[in-house]
Motif scaffolding. Structure first.
Motif, PDB file in Angstrom:
ATOM      1  N   LEU B 175       0.909  -1.191   0.100  1.00  0.00           N
ATOM      2  CA  LEU B 175       0.082  -0.038   0.078  1.00  0.00           C
ATOM      3  C   LEU B 175       0.902   1.346  -0.023  1.00  0.00           C
ATOM      4  O   LEU B 175       1.627   1.471   0.833  1.00  0.00           O
ATOM      5  N   LEU B 176       0.793   2.082  -1.042  1.00  0.00           N
ATOM      6  CA  LEU B 176       1.616   3.153  -1.301  1.00  0.00           C
ATOM      7  C   LEU B 176       1.156   4.536  -0.561  1.00  0.00           C
ATOM      8  O   LEU B 176       1.525   5.237  -0.042  1.00  0.00           O
ATOM      9  N   LYS B 177      -0.068   4.604  -0.837  1.00  0.00           N
ATOM     10  CA  LYS B 177      -0.806   5.802  -0.406  1.00  0.00           C
ATOM     11  C   LYS B 177      -2.229   5.685  -0.152  1.00  0.00           C
ATOM     12  O   LYS B 177      -3.073   4.719  -0.852  1.00  0.00           O
ATOM     13  N   LEU B 178      -2.980   6.241   0.821  1.00  0.00           N
ATOM     14  CA  LEU B 178      -4.349   6.279   0.934  1.00  0.00           C
ATOM     15  C   LEU B 178      -4.871   7.584   1.240  1.00  0.00           C
ATOM     16  O   LEU B 178      -4.397   8.401   1.982  1.00  0.00           O
ATOM     17  N   GLU B 179      -6.000   7.989   0.667  1.00  0.00           N
ATOM     18  CA  GLU B 179      -6.578   9.102   0.594  1.00  0.00           C
ATOM     19  C   GLU B 179      -7.757   9.204   1.166  1.00  0.00           C
ATOM     20  O   GLU B 179      -8.442   8.067   0.505  1.00  0.00           O
ATOM     21  N   PRO B 180      -8.553  10.138   1.861  1.00  0.00           N
ATOM     22  CA  PRO B 180      -9.869   9.978   2.142  1.00  0.00           C
ATOM     23  C   PRO B 180     -10.586  10.315   1.004  1.00  0.00           C
ATOM     24  O   PRO B 180     -10.413  11.220   0.026  1.00  0.00           O
ATOM     25  N   GLY B 181     -12.056   9.786   0.769  1.00  0.00           N
ATOM     26  CA  GLY B 181     -12.825   9.996  -0.307  1.00  0.00           C
ATOM     27  C   GLY B 181     -12.210   9.590  -1.629  1.00  0.00           C
ATOM     28  O   GLY B 181     -11.478   8.637  -1.665  1.00  0.00           O
ATOM     29  N   LYS B 182     -12.984  10.038  -2.952  1.00  0.00           N
ATOM     30  CA  LYS B 182     -12.751   9.484  -4.168  1.00  0.00           C
ATOM     31  C   LYS B 182     -12.255  10.711  -4.831  1.00  0.00           C
ATOM     32  O   LYS B 182     -11.924  11.661  -4.289  1.00  0.00           O
ATOM     33  N   ASP B 183     -12.211  10.565  -6.202  1.00  0.00           N
ATOM     34  CA  ASP B 183     -12.039  11.543  -7.144  1.00  0.00           C
ATOM     35  C   ASP B 183     -10.511  11.979  -6.998  1.00  0.00           C
ATOM     36  O   ASP B 183     -10.073  13.258  -7.295  1.00  0.00           O
TER      37      ASP B 183
END
Ligand code: FES
Ligand code: FES
Lengths: 601, 601
Positions: B175-183
C-alpha cells in the motif's frame, strides 16, 4: 576457606558457614532481602551449586522439591560449606519492578531465534559459475533473503575482502548486516514489556541463550496521564500530544537499552532486534498510531499487528537497520502483553478452565476453556501499583508489603525492615482485608468513625480530608484515606466485574475454574486469602491459584528466542475471542456489585 | 470543409485534398518528415481513420498490407478527403531517439497493472464488529497488504474523514498511499529504458492504458565514459566515482520525468512507480552497486534482481514512497533491457530459430531455438550511435542516414533535406558498404590512396590525419576517417563475432536462422542489404529480417502494464542460458575473422 564463584567470573573466599546472603554482600552484590533475611518472604531466591547446608525448614516451606532439586535456595537461609558456584542472581537484583518469572521454559531456550548470526564461506565465482554474488551468498546462507540495497551496493567488496568468508546477521529472511570474515559479535536482541506504568527490558545473547541483563523503569508517558484513557485523551487533545507520547516511550526504551549496554558492555549497535509487547494503547502510542478510535465506542484499534519497522525509523538507538517488532494485539485493549502472557503460561494447552489475570494498570483477563480462549480488558488503573494512592509506593524498601491481624491488633511487614513509608500493592490488599476484618471499613468501602468501632479497630482511625482515614498510628503519615479506598474499590471492582462477566459469557461459574494464574508486577506478591477476602479474585481453593511473575515479559523473551514460539503466538492472536466490556449492561451491573468488598458468592 | 480531429481533442478544418502532413503543420504539430516529404524514407507514419486518399504507390512500397489495414499511412502522401481522425502521432514526434515500436500488443493493454488505484467503501466498525481498521481496509481492498507505518499511524482518521470511503494506491501488496474520499487522480507510472548512450522514459496513465508522453535524452553518465567498460573503470578508479555515476543517472531520469510532467500537466508526486530496464552495468550504476566484479573475469554481477526500492531512497522525484523497480538482468552484461526486448517480441514463443539483436552501445544477442534461449553480449561501443566517430551524429536533421551508389557516383540522403553535417548510424553502414563497393576501401578496412583507385572512387578520397579519409567532397568536413573505419570495424566485428560464436555454441549455421529481429535505436533504420554487405548481420533472405524498434522500452512498458507479463518476464530471466564471450578463444577467433568487411560465408 571455601570459594564462591559468581556468574560474571568474579570469585571470593569466605569462611565456612557463611550465609549466601552475606557472601553476596561481601562480593558487593546488592542482595535483595525483602524480609530482611528473616525467612518470612521466601523471595531471596538464588540458584546455586556446590557444597551447601541442607535445606532448612523455612526453605522447605517456600521452595518446592522441584525447585530445590534445581538448586534454587533462599540466600538468607543457605550456608556455604565448601566451594560454591552462584548460577543466577536474577531474582536478587533490580527487584523493585518484577522483571522475570524465573528461567524461561526449555522450548524457548532450545528454539531457533528469528535473528541469527551466520558465518558462511561463499563459493567464489568461476567462468563456469557466473551466478550473481547475491545468489551465491543466498546459496551459502541456505535460503532466500531480502538483501537491502545498502548491502547489495557493497556486496562484491564485502564477499572478496576476506576471500568469500562472511558473517551475516539476519532476522527471518531479512538480511540486516553483512561483515567480511568471521569473529564478529553474537546476535544481541532485546525483549521489552512496555507497560502503562512500568517498562522492563531484557538483553539477550541469542546464541548462548543467555539473558545478559534486565532493566526496568517507570513509563515516562506517566507525565501525560496515569492510565491508557488519560493518555488517549492527551494524544487527542494536546497539540503534538501523540508525537510527544511516542517520543517519551521511545526515549524510555532507549534509556533501558543504555542501562543494559552500560551494564554489560554490549555495544548498542550490535543489538539487531527489539521485540515489544504491551497493551493495545501502548502499542499505538509507541508506533505513533492515532489511538483515538480505541478510546471511544466501538473501540477499534488501527491495526492488530505484528507491526515490523526498523530502529532508525522509530528512533531506537540500536543497529539502525535493526528490526523492531511490536507483537500483535488480541483485540480492543487486550494487547500483545496478554498474548505474551498466554504464551508464557502455555495457556492454549491448559487442560481445565484456566483464568489468566494480568494485573497491570490495564487489567487483562484471558479465560481458557474447552471451547477456546476468551479475553477482555478492564481499566483497573494504576492503584494496585501504588500510583494515585496517597501513601502508595512501589515494592521498594520502606513499603509495607504484608499486613495481617495478629495478637494485639494489626501487624505489618516493611521491605528492608525499615520504618514504614507507604504501601505497595500487596500491602494495600492486605490492609483493606485487615480493616474489613477489624470492622474499621464496611463492605461499601466506607471507613467508619471511631465511635462506630471498638478496640483494637478504633486505634487505627483518624480524621481525614474526606471522612476518616485508616492509619498505622494516629500521628503518622502512613494512611489509607477514604479517597484511596474509593480508588482501590474502582480498580478492584473493574477487575472482579471483568472476571464475572467473562465467566458469565462462557457459561461458567467461578467454582468451575480449575486454575487462576496471576501475572504482572503486582499479582506476584499478593496474599491469595486477602485478595479473595476483599473479592478481588474468586474464592477457589488457594492451591489452585498460581503466580506467573511478569508473564508478558517472559512471553516476549520466548518469542525472541524461538521462531516456532513466535509462529504459535502469531497464530494464537486471531483465535482468541474478545469480549468488549465497555458500555455493556452486563458489565455495568457486575461492576456495581463488585464495588462491594467481600468474598465472591 | 473536412474536419481533422487530433488525439488531444483539438480539431481543425482543412480544404479537401490537403496532405495530412500539411494538416499537422496547420495544427501546430511539429511533423517529422525525415525525407522532407519526398516519399523516400517511409518514416512519416501516422495512424488515421476516416475519409482518405487511396494508398499511393510510394505508400504501398513502404507499408505492409497489414499496416495499411490498421490505418497506418505516410503523412506526406495521404490526402484528406473528408472528416479524418488522427489516432496516433507517436512516430511523428521526438524521433531523434527511437522511443517506441508503435502501439503495445493487446496482452499488455488488457492486463492488470501491478500498480492500481482502488476506490473502496470500508465497512464501519460496530460493537459486533471490532476488527482493527487495518483489517477492515484489507477486507475492502480484497487482499492482504503491507501497510506502512506512515499510513497506519493516520489510518483511523483517514478512514473516517469521508465516512469510510477511501482511495488506495497499491503496487502489488504494497500500500503506497491512502486518501480520504474518491476523485483522486489515476495511477501514473513511468517506464524507463536506461541505455548506455540514451535514456527513454514513457509516462503512462495505467487506468486509461494510455501513454501520455515519451521523453528521451542522452545518458548524462557519458561525461564519465562512452561505454560500460570506461564507466566501470571510472566507478572503480575515481574517488566517489560510483556515487557520481549513480547521481548522474538519477538526475538524468529526473530530467525526463520533469519533461514528461511539464508536457502533460501530470504532477510528479502522482507518479507512483518507475520500472526500469538497462544492461547489467547500467542497473548496477543506477542502484549505486559496485560494478567492479562485472568488469573483470569471471564477470559476475552483484545481483540479478529485480531490485525494488523506493523513490525517496534512490532520489527519484516522484511520489516519495513510490516503487522503483529495476527488472532483473539475465547474466553478465545481458541486462533487463534484453529481457524486456525478448518480452516485447515474445521471443519465448517463437517457432523457428530466431536471433534478437539489440544494437545498443552494448550489443545484446538472444538466440531462441527449440533447445531454449541463449544469450550473450558484445561490447559494440557507441560507434553505431555516432559517438566517437569524427563526423558521427544522431539521426537528427543534417545527418546522412542513407547512401547508395547511383548513376555518376555516390548519392546520399540528409535528414530534413539540409546540407549534410555528418553521419548517423545507418548512414555509416551505408557509407561503408558504398566505399567497399566502390573499391575505395578494402576488406581489411584500409582506405586506399587515390592512386590505387579509379573514377568515380578516387573523387571521394582525401588525405587525412592517419592515411586517407573518405569524404563527400575533398574540401568538405564530412568525412569517414581511417580512424573512424577502425572504430566501426571493431564494433561490427564484435557484434558479428558474437552472433557467430552464439550460433556455433548451439550448433547452428547462420543459414538455419528463420528470423533476425533488429532492435535498438540504430537497428531500426538500417539498410538490411548494406548491413549484410559489410557483414554486420548474416546473409539470410532480407524478408526474414525484421525491425522491432526500441524493443527494450516496449518491453518495460508491457511489464508496467501487466502483472502477468511481469511474472512471465521474471520467470524468463532464469531460463535464458548465458554464454560468456569475453576472454574465450572461440570468440577471439571469430572476432579476428569478423573484423574483415564483407558478407558472411
Ligand atoms: S526469606 Fe530470605 S530475605 Fe526473606
Ligand atoms: S516518406 Fe513521408 S517524409 Fe519521408
Amino acid at each position: 576457606m571455601p570459594k564462591v564463584f559468581f556468574p560474571d567470573g568474579k570469585e571470593i573466599m569466605v569462611p565456612q558457614g557463611t550465609l549466601v546472603a552475606e557472601a553476596l554482600q561481601e562480593a558487593d552484590i546488592e542482595a535483595w532481602l525483602p524480609c530482611g533475611g528473616q525467612g518470612y518472604c521466601g523471595r531471596c531466591r538464588v540458584k546455586l551449586e556446590g557444597s551447601l547446608s541442607l535445606p532448612t525448614e523455612v526453605e522447605q516451606a517456600h521452595l518446592s522439591p522441584g525447585e530445590l532439586a534445581q538448586g534454587v535456595r533462599l540466600s538468607c537461609q543457605t550456608r556455604i560449606e565448601g566451594d560454591v558456584r552462584v548460577l543466577t542472581l536474577q531474582s536478587l537484583t533490580g527487584a523493585q519492578i518484577l522483571t522475570g518469572g524465573g528461567d524461561l521454559p526449555a522450548p524457548a531456550l532450545h528454539g531457533t531465534p528469528l535473528l541469527q548470526r551466520l558465518e558462511v564461506k561463499v563459493k567464489p565465482p568461476t567462468v563456469q559459475d557466473q551466478r550473481p554474488d547475491s545468489e551465491r551468498l543466498e546459496a551459502a546462507l541456505g535460503g532466500s533473503y531480502r538483501i537491502p540495497l545498502s548491502i547489495l551496493s557493497r556486496l562484491p567488496a564485502l564477499l572478496r575482502e576476506r576471500d568469500f568468508l562472511v558473517t551475516a546477521y539476519a532476522s527471518g529472511d531479512e538480511l540486516l548486516k553483512l561483515e567480511p570474515g568471521k569473529d564478529h559479535g553474537p546476535p544481541y536482541a532485546v525483549a521489552v514489556d512496555l507497560g502503562t506504568t512500568t517498562m522492563v527490558a531484557y538483553l539477550w545473547d541469542l546464541e548462548k541463550k543467555r539473558c545478559l541483563g534486565t532493566a526496568a523503569a517507570g513509563n515516562p508517558q506517566a507525565v501525560c496521564g496515569d492510565d491508557v484513557i488519560s493518555r488517549m485523551v492527551y494524544a487527542g487533545d494536546k497539540e503534538d500530544g501523540l508525537f510527544r507520547l511516542q517520543a517519551l516511550a521511545v526515549a524510555g526504551i532507549n534509556g533501558l537499552v543504555e542501562e543494559l549496554t552500560a551494564g554489560t558492555g554490549v555495544p548498542a549497535r550490535e543489538i539487531y532486534q527489539v521485540t515489544l509487547v504491551g497493551n493495545t494503547c501502548m502499542q499505538h502510542l509507541f508506533l505513533g498510531i492515532d489511538p483515538g478510535c480505541l478510546g471511544k465506542a466501538p473501540y477499534v484499534p488501527a491495526c492488530r499487528g505484528p507491526v515490523i519497522t526498523t530502529a532508525e525509523h522509530i528512533g531506537l538507538n540500536i543497529y539502525p537497520r535493526g528490526i523492531v517488532e511490536f507483537l500483535p494485539n488480541i483485540a480492543g485493549f487486550v494487547g500483545s502483553d496478554a498474548l505474551a502472557a498466554a504464551v508464557a503460561v502455555n495457556l492454549a494447552e491448559k487442560a481445565g478452565n484456566t483464568l489468566l489475570v494480568d494485573l497491570g494498570t490495564n487489567g487483562e483477563l484471558l479465560l481458557a476453556t474447552r471451547d477456546g480462549i476468551f479475553a477482555c480488558s478492564t481499566a483497573a488503573g494504576p492503584a494496585f501499583e501504588g500510583a494515585g494512592i496517597s501513601a502508595g509506593m512501589r515494592a521498594v524498601p520502606g513499603a509495607i508489603d504484608k499486613m495481617y491481624l495478629g495478637e494485639g491488633g494489626l501487624q505489618w511487614h516493611v521491605i528492608g525492615s525499615l520504618s514504614p513509608r507507604g504501601f505497595c500493592g500487596s500491602g494495600l490488599v492486605d490492609g483493606l482485608a485487615g480493616i474489613l476484618d477489624l470492622g474499621i471499613m464496611d463492605a461499601s468501602g466506607r471507613i467508619k468513625t471511631p465511635e462506630e468501632t471498638t478496640d483494637p479497630g478504633n486505634r487505627y482511625i483518624a480524621p481525614g480530608d474526606r471522612g476518616f482515614d485508616f492509619c498505622l498510628d494516629p500521628e503518622g503519615q502512613v494512611r489509607i484515606t477514604q479517597a484511596d479506598v474509593r480508588k482501590i474499590q474502582l480498580a478492584k471492582g473493574a477487575v472482579a466485574a471483568g472476571m464475572k462477566t467473562l465467566l458469565d459469557h462462557v457459561g461458567l461459574r467461578f467454582q468451575d475454574l480449575d486454575q487462576i494464574i496471576l501475572a504482572g508486577g503486582f499479582g506476584n506478591y499478593l496474599d491469595i486469602n486477602n485478595a479473595q477476602q476483599i473479592g478481588l479474585i474468586p474464592q477457589i481453593p488457594p492451591e489452585r491459584v498460581h503466580f506467573a511473575g511478569n508473564a508478558a515479559g517472559t512471553g516476549a523473551q520466548m518469542v525472541l528466542l524461538s521462531r516456532e514460539i513466535r509462529e504459535k503466538a502469531l497464530g494464537l492472536t486471531g483465535k482468541i475471542r474478545h469480549l468488549e466490556l465497555a458500555g455493556t449492561a452486563s458489565f455495568s451491573q457486575a461492576f456495581m456489585e463488585a464495588m462491594f468488598f467481600g468474598p465472591w458468592n
